[in-house]
Design a protein around this motif. Structure first.
Motif, PDB file in Angstrom:
ATOM      1  N   SER A  79      10.551   0.099  -6.398  1.00  0.00           N
ATOM      2  CA  SER A  79      11.088  -0.757  -5.336  1.00  0.00           C
ATOM      3  C   SER A  79      10.301  -2.058  -5.226  1.00  0.00           C
ATOM      4  N   GLU A  80       9.051  -2.068  -5.662  1.00  0.00           N
ATOM      5  CA  GLU A  80       8.248  -3.291  -5.636  1.00  0.00           C
ATOM      6  C   GLU A  80       8.867  -4.373  -6.512  1.00  0.00           C
TER       7      GLU A  80
ATOM      8  N   GLN B 174       0.813  -1.209   0.000  1.00  0.00           N
ATOM      9  CA  GLN B 174       0.000   0.000   0.000  1.00  0.00           C
ATOM     10  C   GLN B 174       0.853   1.268   0.000  1.00  0.00           C
ATOM     11  N   ARG B 175       1.761   1.391   0.950  1.00  0.00           N
ATOM     12  CA  ARG B 175       2.541   2.638   1.080  1.00  0.00           C
ATOM     13  C   ARG B 175       3.780   2.650   0.201  1.00  0.00           C
ATOM     14  N   ALA B 176       4.483   1.547   0.154  1.00  0.00           N
ATOM     15  CA  ALA B 176       5.736   1.509  -0.604  1.00  0.00           C
ATOM     16  C   ALA B 176       5.498   1.778  -2.080  1.00  0.00           C
TER      17      ALA B 176
ATOM     18  N   LEU C 109       3.234   3.630  -3.476  1.00  0.00           N
ATOM     19  CA  LEU C 109       2.959   5.047  -3.720  1.00  0.00           C
ATOM     20  C   LEU C 109       4.212   5.903  -3.632  1.00  0.00           C
ATOM     21  N   SER C 110       5.120   5.566  -2.744  1.00  0.00           N
ATOM     22  CA  SER C 110       6.321   6.394  -2.588  1.00  0.00           C
ATOM     23  C   SER C 110       7.445   5.996  -3.550  1.00  0.00           C
ATOM     24  N   ASP C 111       7.538   4.721  -3.894  1.00  0.00           N
ATOM     25  CA  ASP C 111       8.604   4.253  -4.785  1.00  0.00           C
ATOM     26  C   ASP C 111       8.148   2.988  -5.496  1.00  0.00           C
TER      27      ASP C 111
END
Length: 127
Positions: free
Chosen positions: A94-95, A85-87, A89-91
């Motif tokens: 990186s997923e 959810q958060r990762a 949106l910010s990067d």
């Protein structure tokens, strides 16, 4: 960390393809082979700037979202469900490095967008 080809296929690739509605032996074998034996050329060639087990570049990742998933809301929704959810949106890139299921789904979508698996892939030796 050691990840065998069997584990990668059984615990990552197969569930990701099943979730995406794309589970079949050809897709499974293709993704496993692309991860274990990256080709010299093509979508999944080992690249210095490539991220994750499929060597997907940030440019390829952005292009898939901007020019394909933006116009395919069903696929976009499914693959977004695999992302943090958060990762995400910010990067989002990186997923590709930290989320194996997301990376496998993106790799399958790249192949699907390019026309899918056309021929039976080489068999992968079990690691």
């Amino acid at each position: 960390m050691y990840l065998s080809a069997d584990h990668l296929r059984d615990q990552v690739i197969r569930p990701a393809l099943e979730y995406m509605g794309a589970l079949n032996p050809a897709n499974e074998a293709f993704l496993l082979n692309a991860a274990v034996n990256p080709p010299d050329v093509g979508l999944f060639a080992a690249k210095p700037e490539g991220l994750g087990i499929f060597h997907i570049t940030a440019a390829q990742h952005s292009d898939l979202w901007d020019r394909y998933l933006a116009f395919n809301p069903d696929f976009a929704s499914r693959v977004r469900g695999l992302a943090s959810q958060r990762a995400f949106l910010s990067d989002p890139d990186s997923e590709l490095q930290t989320n194996l299921s997301y990376c496998a789904a993106i790799a399958w979508l790249m192949q699907h967008r390019a026309g899918g698996v056309q021929a039976q892939p080489q068999s992968v030796a079990r690691a």
